[in-house]
Every structure is written in C-alpha cells, then in structure tokens.
Design a protein around this motif. Structure first.
Motif, PDB file in Angstrom:
ATOM      1  N   MET A   1       0.863  -1.179   0.000  1.00  0.00           N
ATOM      2  CA  MET A   1       0.000   0.000   0.000  1.00  0.00           C
ATOM      3  C   MET A   1       0.903   1.234   0.000  1.00  0.00           C
ATOM      4  SD  MET A   1      -1.117  -0.129   4.004  1.00  0.00           S
ATOM      5  CE  MET A   1       0.168  -0.194   5.279  1.00  0.00           C
ATOM      6  N   PRO A   2       0.368   2.385  -0.330  1.00  0.00           N
ATOM      7  CA  PRO A   2       1.182   3.599  -0.206  1.00  0.00           C
ATOM      8  C   PRO A   2       1.369   3.971   1.262  1.00  0.00           C
ATOM      9  CG  PRO A   2      -1.050   4.159  -0.903  1.00  0.00           C
ATOM     10  CD  PRO A   2      -0.964   2.660  -0.911  1.00  0.00           C
ATOM     11  N   GLY A   3       2.476   4.610   1.584  1.00  0.00           N
ATOM     12  CA  GLY A   3       2.711   5.022   2.961  1.00  0.00           C
ATOM     13  C   GLY A   3       4.145   5.458   3.178  1.00  0.00           C
ATOM     14  N   ARG A   4       4.436   5.854   4.409  1.00  0.00           N
ATOM     15  CA  ARG A   4       5.800   6.265   4.753  1.00  0.00           C
ATOM     16  C   ARG A   4       6.546   5.065   5.332  1.00  0.00           C
ATOM     17  NH1 ARG A   4       8.426  10.919   4.888  1.00  0.00           N
ATOM     18  NH2 ARG A   4       6.500  12.068   4.486  1.00  0.00           N
ATOM     19  N   TRP A   5       7.742   4.847   4.798  1.00  0.00           N
ATOM     20  CA  TRP A   5       8.556   3.700   5.186  1.00  0.00           C
ATOM     21  C   TRP A   5       9.537   4.092   6.276  1.00  0.00           C
ATOM     22  CZ3 TRP A   5       9.398  -1.261   5.373  1.00  0.00           C
ATOM     23  CH2 TRP A   5      10.687  -1.762   5.503  1.00  0.00           C
ATOM     24  N   HIS A   6       9.630   3.247   7.288  1.00  0.00           N
ATOM     25  CA  HIS A   6      10.589   3.479   8.368  1.00  0.00           C
ATOM     26  C   HIS A   6      11.358   2.198   8.655  1.00  0.00           C
ATOM     27  CE1 HIS A   6       9.402   7.526   9.464  1.00  0.00           C
ATOM     28  NE2 HIS A   6       8.143   7.153   9.403  1.00  0.00           N
ATOM     29  N   THR A   7      12.668   2.334   8.793  1.00  0.00           N
ATOM     30  CA  THR A   7      13.513   1.197   9.144  1.00  0.00           C
ATOM     31  C   THR A   7      14.745   1.688   9.877  1.00  0.00           C
ATOM     32  OG1 THR A   7      14.738  -0.716   8.304  1.00  0.00           O
ATOM     33  CG2 THR A   7      14.763   1.267   6.946  1.00  0.00           C
ATOM     34  N   ALA A   8      15.235   0.856  10.794  1.00  0.00           N
ATOM     35  CA  ALA A   8      16.481   1.171  11.501  1.00  0.00           C
ATOM     36  C   ALA A   8      17.561   0.154  11.169  1.00  0.00           C
ATOM     37  CB  ALA A   8      16.227   1.189  13.004  1.00  0.00           C
TER      38      ALA A   8
ATOM     39  N   GLY B   1      11.242  -3.307   8.899  1.00  0.00           N
ATOM     40  CA  GLY B   1      10.744  -1.950   9.054  1.00  0.00           C
ATOM     41  C   GLY B   1       9.231  -1.938   9.051  1.00  0.00           C
ATOM     42  N   TYR B   2       8.701  -0.724   8.987  1.00  0.00           N
ATOM     43  CA  TYR B   2       7.251  -0.541   9.011  1.00  0.00           C
ATOM     44  C   TYR B   2       6.829   0.371   7.858  1.00  0.00           C
ATOM     45  CZ  TYR B   2       7.167  -2.617  13.658  1.00  0.00           C
ATOM     46  OH  TYR B   2       7.273  -3.492  14.722  1.00  0.00           O
ATOM     47  N   LEU B   3       5.798  -0.069   7.163  1.00  0.00           N
ATOM     48  CA  LEU B   3       5.160   0.771   6.152  1.00  0.00           C
ATOM     49  C   LEU B   3       3.900   1.316   6.803  1.00  0.00           C
ATOM     50  CD1 LEU B   3       5.114   1.880   3.297  1.00  0.00           C
ATOM     51  CD2 LEU B   3       3.906  -0.183   2.578  1.00  0.00           C
ATOM     52  N   GLY B   4       3.945   2.592   7.191  1.00  0.00           N
ATOM     53  CA  GLY B   4       2.903   3.096   8.070  1.00  0.00           C
ATOM     54  C   GLY B   4       3.005   2.365   9.399  1.00  0.00           C
ATOM     55  N   ASN B   5       1.940   1.691   9.781  1.00  0.00           N
ATOM     56  CA  ASN B   5       1.951   0.896  11.005  1.00  0.00           C
ATOM     57  C   ASN B   5       2.083  -0.603  10.739  1.00  0.00           C
ATOM     58  OD1 ASN B   5       1.579   3.153  12.728  1.00  0.00           O
ATOM     59  ND2 ASN B   5      -0.618   3.168  12.233  1.00  0.00           N
ATOM     60  N   THR B   6       2.269  -0.963   9.485  1.00  0.00           N
ATOM     61  CA  THR B   6       2.313  -2.374   9.107  1.00  0.00           C
ATOM     62  C   THR B   6       3.749  -2.895   9.101  1.00  0.00           C
ATOM     63  OG1 THR B   6       0.360  -2.082   7.704  1.00  0.00           O
ATOM     64  CG2 THR B   6       1.704  -4.049   7.330  1.00  0.00           C
ATOM     65  N   PRO B   7       4.048  -3.943   9.888  1.00  0.00           N
ATOM     66  CA  PRO B   7       5.409  -4.488   9.893  1.00  0.00           C
ATOM     67  C   PRO B   7       5.732  -5.195   8.576  1.00  0.00           C
ATOM     68  CG  PRO B   7       3.960  -5.863  11.213  1.00  0.00           C
ATOM     69  CD  PRO B   7       3.155  -4.654  10.820  1.00  0.00           C
ATOM     70  N   VAL B   8       6.973  -5.062   8.127  1.00  0.00           N
ATOM     71  CA  VAL B   8       7.446  -5.716   6.906  1.00  0.00           C
ATOM     72  C   VAL B   8       8.602  -6.637   7.295  1.00  0.00           C
ATOM     73  CG1 VAL B   8       8.470  -5.371   4.633  1.00  0.00           C
ATOM     74  CG2 VAL B   8       6.726  -3.781   5.468  1.00  0.00           C
ATOM     75  N   GLN B   9       8.470  -7.924   6.960  1.00  0.00           N
ATOM     76  CA  GLN B   9       9.411  -8.928   7.427  1.00  0.00           C
ATOM     77  C   GLN B   9      10.347  -9.422   6.331  1.00  0.00           C
ATOM     78  OE1 GLN B   9       6.208 -11.557   8.677  1.00  0.00           O
ATOM     79  NE2 GLN B   9       6.694 -11.165  10.845  1.00  0.00           N
ATOM     80  N   ALA B  10      11.487  -9.949   6.759  1.00  0.00           N
ATOM     81  CA  ALA B  10      12.411 -10.584   5.823  1.00  0.00           C
ATOM     82  C   ALA B  10      11.787 -11.874   5.303  1.00  0.00           C
ATOM     83  CB  ALA B  10      13.732 -10.886   6.516  1.00  0.00           C
ATOM     84  N   PRO B  11      11.929 -12.163   4.001  1.00  0.00           N
ATOM     85  CA  PRO B  11      11.300 -13.368   3.440  1.00  0.00           C
ATOM     86  C   PRO B  11      12.028 -14.658   3.796  1.00  0.00           C
ATOM     87  CG  PRO B  11      12.529 -12.202   1.747  1.00  0.00           C
ATOM     88  CD  PRO B  11      12.566 -11.335   2.969  1.00  0.00           C
ATOM     89  N   PHE B  12      13.333 -14.573   4.108  1.00  0.00           N
ATOM     90  CA  PHE B  12      14.128 -15.750   4.468  1.00  0.00           C
ATOM     91  C   PHE B  12      15.438 -15.269   5.095  1.00  0.00           C
ATOM     92  CE2 PHE B  12      14.483 -14.973  -0.138  1.00  0.00           C
ATOM     93  CZ  PHE B  12      15.799 -14.535  -0.207  1.00  0.00           C
TER      94      PHE B  12
ATOM     95  N   GLU C   1       8.559   8.323   1.498  1.00  0.00           N
ATOM     96  CA  GLU C   1       7.153   8.103   1.147  1.00  0.00           C
ATOM     97  C   GLU C   1       7.120   7.258  -0.119  1.00  0.00           C
ATOM     98  OE1 GLU C   1       3.220   8.581   2.300  1.00  0.00           O
ATOM     99  OE2 GLU C   1       4.889   9.660   3.235  1.00  0.00           O
ATOM    100  N   VAL C   2       6.460   6.100  -0.073  1.00  0.00           N
ATOM    101  CA  VAL C   2       6.477   5.191  -1.210  1.00  0.00           C
ATOM    102  C   VAL C   2       5.055   4.910  -1.693  1.00  0.00           C
ATOM    103  CG1 VAL C   2       8.599   4.092  -0.425  1.00  0.00           C
ATOM    104  CG2 VAL C   2       6.403   3.093   0.204  1.00  0.00           C
ATOM    105  N   PRO C   3       4.894   4.653  -2.994  1.00  0.00           N
ATOM    106  CA  PRO C   3       3.597   4.220  -3.511  1.00  0.00           C
ATOM    107  C   PRO C   3       3.419   2.719  -3.309  1.00  0.00           C
ATOM    108  CG  PRO C   3       5.131   4.420  -5.316  1.00  0.00           C
ATOM    109  CD  PRO C   3       5.879   4.837  -4.068  1.00  0.00           C
TER     110      PRO C   3
END
Length: 250
Positions: A147-154, A168-179, A192-194
């Motif tokens: 989804m579109p939103g602001r990306w945050h990662t440390a 990291g988090y796209l908005g409030n949604t966690p994004v995980q490593a696939p493997f 900010e990403v589309p």
C-alpha cells in the motif's frame, strides 16, 4: 545525475543515492556530491572532482548548458518512454520501452539473459517479470509495498537478517524478511512510497553476499554504455571523413 523518485532506490550501497542526503558516497573510486542549483553546475563540472547528483529535473538542467549525452537509466519498466533525441547530441536508453530512431539513438538491454546487448536498430525486450537468481532465489528476494505510505527502518544494509525478522514498518504495518540472509538493499528510512514498489532485498548467499560496489550485471551494462559511445564516435568520424573526401573529389 538527475534523480527520479520512482522507483525508490533499494541498493543504496551500490548507488550514489545517499549523496542526496549529504552523506559521503564513493562508488568504484568515484565520489558524488549533491547539487541544489543549476547555477552551481558549470563550475562544479569544470572542476571534475566528483559526479554531481541532483533532484533538479531534466527541464531544469537543459537550460544550464547543451547536453552532449543523455542516458535514461531510470528503469521505469512499464512507463511510456518519451523521445529523448531532441534533448542531446546523443541519447541512450537502458531497459524496456526503448526503440532506436524513435525515442533514442542507441538502446541497451537490461533483462538478465541479454543484459549489455547494444541495439542500433529495433526495440528492447519488454519487462517479462524474470529475475536473476542468487543461490537459487529469484523474485522472492524482494519484498514490495502492499500500500502507499511512509517507510521506516532502523536496519542497515549489510546486516544479517532472518526469516520473518521485522525489517521496518510501512505506516503501522510491519514488513518482514522473506528468508535468512544479508540485507542487500532497503529503501531509505523516512521515504514516502507508492504501492507495488520494492522495499527491500535479501541476499541468501550470506558469506558470499554482495551489497556494496558494482555487481556483475551492472558492470556489464556500464561497459555496454562505454562501447555504445565508442561506436557513436566511430560513426561520426567516418561520416566526417566521408564528407571531406566528397568535397575534395574533382
């Protein structure tokens, strides 16, 4: 180099991108510096101390000085490609969407099995969704924005990550490593990403992982650009000699 925000850059240790944020960047021995004004460019280019990278668009740059060479390396696979030929003395298009003598002078393939092929006639191959594999992993190396939103990662590029580890988090949604693997690329924190763009890439090779410098495919494409320039010069020299010969004939 004129930066286009789409698609976002993920392999930032293999690019000059972070110079836009005033970070020191050197790639293959070449430094990059941020330029904010067209008025700065003439003196900067004359000094030849670094590559200028800017958020100024093409329309801002062509009024500064005539372009001898224009390379469209944006890799916007599904966008309509404008005709570049009237904007510079010589134009090269990289990747899908380019047709020689229609929107560029030369084109260069970037799809994995044909990367670096120089075209002086015809069109480049359309994007087909194939990915170069690393240790047997293809498209699954990448995680896309849902989804579109602001990306945050440390998490820093080059870090060891594990399956389902939160990158990291796209908005409030966690994004995980696939493997499990090494974080090869990730969109810069605060961007900010589309929807539907790459957020990160994991290299499964771990010990053999590469996340800095220029990889083999990019190097091959760069060499092809250099060869295309040589071909263009040879064509120009031959044309000049032909005209001179015609003028001296009785």
């Amino acid at each position: 180099m004129s930066h286009d925000p789409l698609p976002p850059v993920i392999r930032r240790r293999m690019a000059f991108h972070d110079a836009l944020f005033d970070e020191p960047v050197t790639l293959a021995g070449v430094a990059a510096e941020r330029i904010d004004s067209g008025a700065e460019l003439p003196a900067f280019l004359s000094a030849r101390t670094a590559v200028a990278i800017t958020e100024l668009g093409l329309l801002d740059l062509i009024v500064v000085r005539k372009l001898d060479l224009l390379i469209d390396a944006r890799m916007q696979k599904h966008q309509i490609r404008p005709d570049l030929r009237h904007l510079a003395g010589f134009t090269i298009g990289l990747g899908p969407g380019f047709q020689v003598d229609r929107n560029c002078d030369f084109a260069i393939e970037t799809i994995p099995d044909k990367a670096g092929t120089i075209l002086r006639h015809g069109s480049t191959e359309p994007a087909d969704g194939t990915f170069r594999t690393l240790a047997g992993r293809g498209g699954e190396r990448f995680v896309y924005s849902s989804m579109p939103g602001r990306w945050h990662t440390a998490i820093d590029i080059g870090s060891r990550v594990f399956r389902n580890y939160i990158i990291g988090y796209l908005g409030n949604t966690p994004v995980q490593a696939p493997f499990d693997g090494i974080l090869r690329g990730v969109v810069r924190d605060g961007t900010e990403v589309p929807s539907g763009v790459k957020l990160l890439e994991v290299d499964p090779r771990v010990r053999g992982a590469v996340w800095t410098g220029i990889d083999d495919r990019a190097y091959g494409i760069a060499i092809a650009v250099e060869k295309a320039l040589d071909l263009h010069r040879e064509t120009r020299v031959a044309a000049i000699r032909s005209r001179k010969s015609a003028m001296t004939e009785p």
